[in-house]
Design an enzyme around this catalytic site. Structure first.
Site, PDB file in Angstrom:
ATOM      1  CE  LYS A  68      -5.525   8.356  -2.733  1.00  0.00           C
ATOM      2  NZ  LYS A  68      -5.882   7.541  -1.584  1.00  0.00           N
ATOM      3  CB  CYS A  78      -9.608   9.106   4.680  1.00  0.00           C
ATOM      4  SG  CYS A  78      -7.801   8.457   4.601  1.00  0.00           S
ATOM      5  N   GLY A 119     -13.854  -6.178  -0.581  1.00  0.00           N
ATOM      6  CA  GLY A 119     -13.597  -7.443  -0.684  1.00  0.00           C
ATOM      7  C   GLY A 119     -13.903  -8.408  -1.701  1.00  0.00           C
ATOM      8  CB  THR A 177      -8.218  -5.013  -3.003  1.00  0.00           C
ATOM      9  OG1 THR A 177      -8.324  -3.704  -2.406  1.00  0.00           O
ATOM     10  CG2 THR A 177      -6.965  -5.732  -2.545  1.00  0.00           C
TER      11      THR A 177
HETATM   12  O1  RRO Z   1      -5.344   7.948   0.946  1.00  0.00           O
HETATM   13  C1  RRO Z   1      -5.592   7.153   1.886  1.00  0.00           C
HETATM   14  O2  RRO Z   1      -4.913   6.971   2.869  1.00  0.00           O
HETATM   15  C2  RRO Z   1      -6.765   6.356   2.112  1.00  0.00           C
HETATM   16  C3  RRO Z   1      -8.046   7.035   1.720  1.00  0.00           C
HETATM   17 BR1  RRO Z   1      -8.333   8.846   1.364  1.00  0.00          BR
HETATM   18  C4  RRO Z   1      -9.259   6.232   2.087  1.00  0.00           C
HETATM   19  O3  RRO Z   1     -10.458   6.943   1.954  1.00  0.00           O
HETATM   20  N1  RRO Z   1      -9.262   5.073   2.362  1.00  0.00           N
HETATM   21  C5  RRO Z   1      -7.947   4.303   2.391  1.00  0.00           C
HETATM   22  O4  RRO Z   1      -7.976   3.101   2.911  1.00  0.00           O
HETATM   23  N2  RRO Z   1      -6.720   5.100   2.212  1.00  0.00           N
END
Ligand code: RRO
Length: 291
Positions: free
Chosen positions: A33, A116, A229, A251
């Site tokens: 993450k 993000c 995907g 996913t």
């Molecule tokens: O944490 C998020 O909301 C998030 C991140 Br860091 C990202 O790079 N991509 C995403 O879809 N969610």
């Protein structure tokens, strides 16, 4: 990497034991993450909703901060896991601080998340080629491990942003992060996510991701990691044909469980045998007429 199928950032990526499980289920490497300089709780719930064609999230970068997370990386390295640490910041100095600490903890590579869609400061950075180049150059100058820059599809010309990462010294680019999207509830008559919009992942974005990988591969010389995907070996091969040298899967775990890594790896091997290819490298970029 023992194979080219990695876990993508953001899925099961906050704890060492879970990342170890993913690695032991067959992934060639795991991406964590995204980690920042300080602990961050992220957005209030609801932060994730399954939509009919994928997953919509607006987590808002929840993470324990680099000092605490460095311990997770140390554990992973003790267990022999190949780890790519995903990092974020609001400016180059913050990326550098996190990069230095996680490479010091043993991360095998870093993935710069400047894409993000759910946190304005981080998402905007990735839409500005000048900033992408600056952050990539700063991180590359601070560590000895390979650095990949993860690109957002939420731009008009992704090839230009990829070129900026390459100019900044990136060893590779990952394409793509999630696509900005939203969902609405007809009973409450309100958006479902607390943040209103989120990032869409899963099968719905595969054709967009393939187009992005294609354009990026035509724009840079450095390796491309394909993401978006991928559920089956066939999806993975499509990314290789468009120019990806490796792929990331996230996913798909929701749909197919952790067995998905072995399914994809064995499927790619069977494909190579059936088509008489000597290795993955003979497939990479072949749709461009390059191989
Ligand atoms: O944490 C998020 O909301 C998030 C991140 Br860091 C990202 O790079 N991509 C995403 O879809 N969610």
């Amino acid at each position: 990497m023992r194979n080219p199928v990695m876990l993508s950032a953001g899925i099961l990526g906050l704890s060492a034991p879970l990342l170890r499980r993913v690695y032991e289920s067959g992934a060639g490497a795991v991406v964590t993450k995204s980690i920042g300089s300080r602990p961050r709780s992220g957005h209030p719930n609801p932060t994730v909703v399954a939509v009919d064609c994928g997953l919509l999230n607006s987590m808002g970068l929840p993470n324990p901060g680099v000092d605490e997370f460095s311990e997770e990386v140390r554990s992973l390295k003790r267990w022999g896991v190949t780890v790519v640490a995903s990092i974020f910041g609001e400016e180059a100095e913050e990326y550098v601080e996190v990069a230095e600490k996680l490479s010091e903890a043993g991360a095998d590579a870093l993935e710069i998340n400047c894409s993000c869609p759910n946190v304005r400061e981080v998402g905007l950075l990735g839409q500005d080629p000048g900033m992408v180049e600056e952050v990539t150059r700063a991180v590359k100058g601070a560590v000895d491990v390979p650095v990949f820059t993860k690109l957002t599809p939420n731009v008009t010309r992704i090839g230009e942003v990829a070129r900026a990462a390459e100019r900044g010294g990136a060893d590779g680019v990952t394409a793509i992060n999630t696509l900005r999207a939203m969902a609405v509830d007809v009973e409450t008559c309100r958006p479902i996510l607390s943040n209103v919009t989120g990032g869409l992942s899963g099968p719905a974005i595969k054709p967009v991701a393939l187009r992005c990988v294609w354009e990026v591969a035509e724009s840079v010389e450095i390796p491309v990691i394909g993401c978006g995907g991928i559920l089956t070996w066939r999806d993975a091969v499509e990314f290789l044909l468009c120019g990806a040298s490796a792929v990331q899967v996230g996913t798909a775990i929701m749909y197919r469980g952790l067995g998905v890594f072995q399914e994809i790896i064995q499927g790619i091997e069977a494909y190579l045998r059936r088509k008489g290819f000597g290795g993955v490298e003979e497939v990479v970029g072949r749709a461009h007429g390059a191989a």
